[in-house]
Design a protein around this motif. Structure first.
Motif, PDB file in Angstrom:
ATOM      1  N   THR A 251     -23.591 -30.982 -36.970  1.00 35.57           N
ATOM      2  CA  THR A 251     -23.743 -31.412 -35.580  1.00 35.57           C
ATOM      3  C   THR A 251     -22.593 -30.901 -34.724  1.00 35.57           C
ATOM      4  N   THR A 252     -22.941 -30.270 -33.618  1.00 41.19           N
ATOM      5  CA  THR A 252     -21.964 -29.807 -32.632  1.00 41.19           C
ATOM      6  C   THR A 252     -22.090 -30.693 -31.391  1.00 41.19           C
ATOM      7  N   THR A 253     -20.964 -31.288 -30.953  1.00 38.93           N
ATOM      8  CA  THR A 253     -20.978 -32.206 -29.816  1.00 38.93           C
ATOM      9  C   THR A 253     -19.963 -31.752 -28.775  1.00 38.93           C
ATOM     10  N   PHE A 254     -20.386 -31.729 -27.514  1.00 39.84           N
ATOM     11  CA  PHE A 254     -19.524 -31.420 -26.391  1.00 39.84           C
ATOM     12  C   PHE A 254     -19.031 -32.734 -25.785  1.00 39.84           C
ATOM     13  N   VAL A 255     -17.707 -32.893 -25.661  1.00 44.20           N
ATOM     14  CA  VAL A 255     -17.123 -34.175 -25.252  1.00 44.20           C
ATOM     15  C   VAL A 255     -16.107 -33.951 -24.132  1.00 44.20           C
ATOM     16  N   LEU A 256     -16.181 -34.795 -23.081  1.00 42.14           N
ATOM     17  CA  LEU A 256     -15.133 -34.830 -22.067  1.00 42.14           C
ATOM     18  C   LEU A 256     -14.042 -35.762 -22.557  1.00 42.14           C
ATOM     19  N   SER A 257     -12.832 -35.252 -22.618  1.00 40.78           N
ATOM     20  CA  SER A 257     -11.725 -36.026 -23.167  1.00 40.78           C
ATOM     21  C   SER A 257     -11.416 -37.245 -22.299  1.00 40.78           C
ATOM     22  N   GLY A 258     -11.107 -38.364 -22.961  1.00 36.16           N
ATOM     23  CA  GLY A 258     -10.701 -39.556 -22.225  1.00 36.16           C
ATOM     24  C   GLY A 258      -9.263 -39.502 -21.783  1.00 36.16           C
ATOM     25  N   ASP A 259      -8.476 -38.556 -22.314  1.00 36.91           N
ATOM     26  CA  ASP A 259      -7.062 -38.437 -21.966  1.00 36.91           C
ATOM     27  C   ASP A 259      -6.822 -37.513 -20.783  1.00 36.91           C
ATOM     28  N   ASP A 260      -7.861 -36.869 -20.271  1.00 30.30           N
ATOM     29  CA  ASP A 260      -7.700 -35.907 -19.185  1.00 30.30           C
ATOM     30  C   ASP A 260      -7.366 -36.641 -17.880  1.00 30.30           C
ATOM     31  N   PRO A 261      -6.219 -36.346 -17.242  1.00 32.60           N
ATOM     32  CA  PRO A 261      -5.876 -37.013 -15.978  1.00 32.60           C
ATOM     33  C   PRO A 261      -6.716 -36.535 -14.797  1.00 32.60           C
ATOM     34  N   THR A 262      -7.448 -35.421 -14.974  1.00 29.98           N
ATOM     35  CA  THR A 262      -8.287 -34.912 -13.893  1.00 29.98           C
ATOM     36  C   THR A 262      -9.393 -35.921 -13.581  1.00 29.98           C
ATOM     37  N   PRO A 263      -9.639 -36.229 -12.303  1.00 27.52           N
ATOM     38  CA  PRO A 263     -10.728 -37.157 -11.970  1.00 27.52           C
ATOM     39  C   PRO A 263     -12.062 -36.675 -12.532  1.00 27.52           C
ATOM     40  N   THR A 264     -12.860 -37.610 -12.997  1.00 27.10           N
ATOM     41  CA  THR A 264     -14.175 -37.258 -13.536  1.00 27.10           C
ATOM     42  C   THR A 264     -15.025 -36.644 -12.428  1.00 27.10           C
ATOM     43  N   PRO A 265     -15.502 -35.410 -12.618  1.00 30.51           N
ATOM     44  CA  PRO A 265     -16.324 -34.791 -11.568  1.00 30.51           C
ATOM     45  C   PRO A 265     -17.618 -35.551 -11.365  1.00 30.51           C
ATOM     46  N   GLU A 266     -18.122 -35.536 -10.147  1.00 29.02           N
ATOM     47  CA  GLU A 266     -19.348 -36.268  -9.841  1.00 29.02           C
ATOM     48  C   GLU A 266     -20.558 -35.625 -10.502  1.00 29.02           C
ATOM     49  N   ARG A 267     -20.478 -34.319 -10.738  1.00 28.45           N
ATOM     50  CA  ARG A 267     -21.579 -33.643 -11.423  1.00 28.45           C
ATOM     51  C   ARG A 267     -21.030 -32.609 -12.386  1.00 28.45           C
TER      52      ARG A 267
END
Length: 426
Positions: A251-267
């Protein structure tokens, strides 16, 4: 003949099921008379509120119940015995005592029925929904809304719209199909700080093996080239978030890191290509043919799954959708079986419909750039001149942690309901 089943599989005694009609008819007739005396004809919630001192919600439910077109719909809409007794108490001195006594007897019969029904009101609605589609769809919508709110809290994130477009085309080998997929998160919200956001997962063979599906970017770069190759730019100057790729066995999974200080993009839009993903006969495949299984892991208000099949591929077939409880972790998609319901299958309401010919097949209401995003993805994949037949499945508040399977089968209606659309449309 088998006895009816409740939502948890318990059998409803035939004598109990037989009581539904008489109890519903008696309560419906007497309640309609009581509401008419208090709120006039035609009854209005505001009149009932003023005459009986009820709140807006209860008054509206009472009026809606008296307007039901069938006993089954009435039982689904009528308030609980507690709410009905509140109306009875408020009607004292305003309606004939004989009418109040008749209604009270009918309410007691309704209470007795619910007390004997395994699971109470919830089981009653499940029983009604087994034969009444409109009842099931209303109850299911309420349950899915509640699930969305609960899962948003538990998962720590949600999305307004999740959209996936899967383009199916013949593989170069001639004995399988390739996929191009475009995944979009529109209105993505991280409600719990530090929460990692899994965007998508795909079951493939181990990277070390030469055979089996091969996951690449649209241009053909391997996963090892980095996650940046799997993003598609969205309007605006927001920096791309930090995304990592997790490889767990097949299984390959793409994940947005929870440690990223960048604001979560709206899209966020991601896209990839998978070669040789479904081995099959390109002329006459065994049916039903399972194409894709998605784990619904993002709480969202709207889910859109678009299926585009290359024009020359299987012209007499059309996609179908089904939903399943998840299987063991790492288990590949289950082979569909014609006319036989699997023990994990869930009877969720969903329709997949042919999209119109031309540019409208590429649009998505409320998402102005959707058409151009899909066309850009196909251009990057070298498929700008390819023609497709298109279908869409759209549903509100899909239930997370449920598998959604897309399979191909013979059409139940006239053949050729889907029109070819060009990737260069619009």
């Amino acid at each position: 003949m088998n006895a009816p089943l409740t939502s948890d599989g318990m059998a409803v005694a035939p004598s109990l099921a037989d009581r539904l009609g008489p109890v519903a008819a008696g309560l419906r007739l007497s309640l309609a008379g009581l509401v008419q005396c208090l709120a006039g004809e035609p009854a209005r919630p505001i009149r009932l509120m003023r005459a009986a001192g009820l709140d807006k919600s209860l008054a509206s439910r009472l009026v809606q119940a008296t307007r039901a077109e069938s006993d089954a719909e009435f039982l689904h809409r009528v308030p609980s015995p507690t709410g009905l007794r509140m109306l009875l108490d408020a009607s004292a001195g305003q309606v004939p005592d004989e009418l109040r006594a008749t209604v009270a007897t009918a309410v007691d019969a309704f209470q007795s029925l619910l007390d004997q029904f395994p699971g109470g009101r919830l089981a009653l609605d499940a029983h009604l929904g087994a034969t009444q589609i409109d009842v099931r769809e209303r109850r299911e919508h309420m349950a899915r809304q509640a699930s969305f709110k609960a899962m948003t809290f538990l998962f720590g994130h949600y999305c307004d719209t999740v959209s996936t477009a899967v383009f199916v085309l013949p593989s170069a080998s001639g004995d399988a199909v390739d996929f191009v997929e475009v995944h979009r998160r529109i209105g993505l919200h991280r409600v719990t700080p530090g929460t990692s956001l899994p965007l998508l997962s795909l079951y493939t063979e181990l990277p070390a093996l030469a055979s089996g599906p091969r996951l690449t970017s649209l241009e053909g770069e391997a996963v090892s080239a980095g996650p940046g190759h799997f993003f598609l730019a969205d309007p605006g100057d927001s920096p791309l978030p930090a995304m990592c790729i997790e490889q767990e066995a097949e299984t390959t999974t793409f994940v947005l890191s929870g440690d990223d200080p960048t604001p979560t993009p709206e899209r966020i839009t991601t896209a990839f290509r998978v070669a040789e993903i479904v081995p099959c006969d390109l002329q006459a495949p065994a049916l039903p043919l399972s194409l894709r299984t998605y784990m619904l892991h993002t709480p969202c208000q709207r889910l859109v799954r678009d299926v585009f099949i290359a024009e020359a591929l299987w012209p007499l077939l059309r996609p179908q959708v089904a939903f399943f409880l998840p299987g063991p972790s790492g288990m590949p998609m289950r082979a569909a079986t014609a006319g036989q319901r699997h023990y994990r299958e869930l009877p969720l309401s969903a329709r997949i419909e042919a999209l119109p010919e031309g540019a409208d097949a590429w649009t998505l209401p409320g998402v102005p750039d959707h058409q151009q995003t899909l066309l850009d993805a196909l251009q990057r994949a070298g498929l700008g001149a390819q023609r497709f037949r298109a279908w869409r499945c759209e549903m509100a508040y899909p239930v997370p942690l449920v598998e959604m399977q897309i399979a191909l089968g013979a059409p139940s209606g006239p053949v050729g309901t889907a029109n070819p659309v060009e990737a260069t449309a619009g």
